[in-house]
Enzyme design. Structure first.
Site, PDB file in Angstrom:
ATOM      1  CG  ASP A  21      13.120   9.578 -11.511  1.00  0.00           C
ATOM      2  OD1 ASP A  21      13.444   8.558 -12.016  1.00  0.00           O
ATOM      3  OD2 ASP A  21      12.389  10.497 -12.077  1.00  0.00           O
ATOM      4  CG  HIS A  38      18.688   0.383 -11.670  1.00  0.00           C
ATOM      5  ND1 HIS A  38      17.630   1.483 -11.358  1.00  0.00           N
ATOM      6  CD2 HIS A  38      18.509   0.063 -12.906  1.00  0.00           C
ATOM      7  CE1 HIS A  38      17.114   1.746 -12.445  1.00  0.00           C
ATOM      8  NE2 HIS A  38      17.097   0.993 -13.239  1.00  0.00           N
ATOM      9  CG  LEU A 132      12.525   3.962   9.613  1.00  0.00           C
ATOM     10  CD1 LEU A 132      11.812   5.649   9.566  1.00  0.00           C
ATOM     11  CD2 LEU A 132      13.712   4.064   8.677  1.00  0.00           C
TER      12      LEU A 132
END
Ligand code: IPE
Ligand code: IPE
Ligand code: MG
Length: 250
Positions: A21, A38, A132
């Site tokens: 956020d 963004h 991962l």
């Protein structure tokens, strides 16, 4: 000694999730358009995923777009969906090189065709990554996920595949999008808000929570390692007492 060296490799959280956020406020604080926030946030995704792999985190789940985010202005939604396509195209090769396998959770049917197919292609192309698993939560919300699980369980009972008396917590976990993932150990939220925003409600039952004021575009490798080091200071008692844990560890 670097922060990475300070991390106890025997006690690394297996599954870390992040509510990414603060992109908009990061941009605003610099006099920029939200779009720029963004874009910079996408750069953080790459840095943090690679840092997580180096620390030997096994699963990293990133909240990229919530069910509620569909309510944002259409131009912002369109921009985010385009950014996803662009980022995937740019990053897939790098993900493969770093042994990072991409998966997704959420209502992918709601995504524009282009975004969905870019994502599915990336999932396919990275599927053999062993270092991962990067889980992107897209058009995801926990209540959506739980309602879906309830529906699927009800169908199972109706069809005789499931017996209502044998429904346990494990059954519910089995019907969630996270069914093949390890328990959530650490949940991080950047951007200063102390809330969960409909993310992994069931899975966070015993996760350690870490909130930081740092906006997502400023969150880097060092910030991730600080969160992991903080996690390693916690005594995870799971309802027991410290004394019981000491005895068990003797
Ligand atoms: C998080 O940043 C990214 C998404 C929710 C897609 P925000 O866009 O929520 O940034 P703020 O909270 O407005 O600063
Ligand atoms: C949560 O951020 C969702 C994502 C990070 C994708 P928001 O910025 O949408 O959360 P709220 O609405 O402020 O709680
Ligand atoms: Mg926000």
């Amino acid at each position: 000694m670097s922060l990475l060296d300070k991390i106890d490799k025997e006690n690394v959280p297996q599954h870390v999730a992040i509510i990414m956020d603060g992109n908009g406020r990061w941009a605003k604080s610099k006099g920029l358009d939200r779009t720029e926030g963004h874009k910079e946030g996408a750069v953080s995704v790459r840095k943090v995923a690679e840092a997580a792999a180096r620390a030997r985190v096994k699963f990293l789940t990133l909240y990229a777009f919530s069910t509620e985010n569909w309510l944002r202005p259409q131009e912002e939604v369109n921009m985010l969906m385009e950014l996803m396509v662009h980022t995937i195209a740019k990053e897939t090769e790098n993900l493969i090189k770093n042994g990072i396998r991409v998966q997704a959770i959420g209502d992918l049917q709601r995504l524009p065709k282009k975004t969905k197919s870019a994502l599915l292609q990336c999932i396919e192309q990275t599927s053999s990554g062993k270092n991962l698993t990067l889980v992107v939560a897209l058009s995801y919300s926990s209540r959506w996920e739980l309602a879906n699980a309830a529906k699927a369980i009800a169908v199972g009972v109706k069809n005789g595949v499931l017996d209502e008396n044998s429904i346990t917590e494990e059954t519910i976990s089995e019907y969630l999008a996270t069914k093949d993932m390890p328990e959530l150990d650490l949940l991080i939220r950047t951007g200063g808000e102390i809330r969960i925003s409909n993310f992994l409600l069931w899975q966070a039952a015993y996760a350690e929570l870490y909130f930081t004021d740092t906006f997502w575009p400023d969150f880097d490798e060092k910030c991730l390692y600080e969160a992991i080091l903080d996690f390693q200071k916690k005594e995870r008692r799971f309802g027991k007492t410290s004394e019981q844990l000491e005895k068990e560890n003797q």
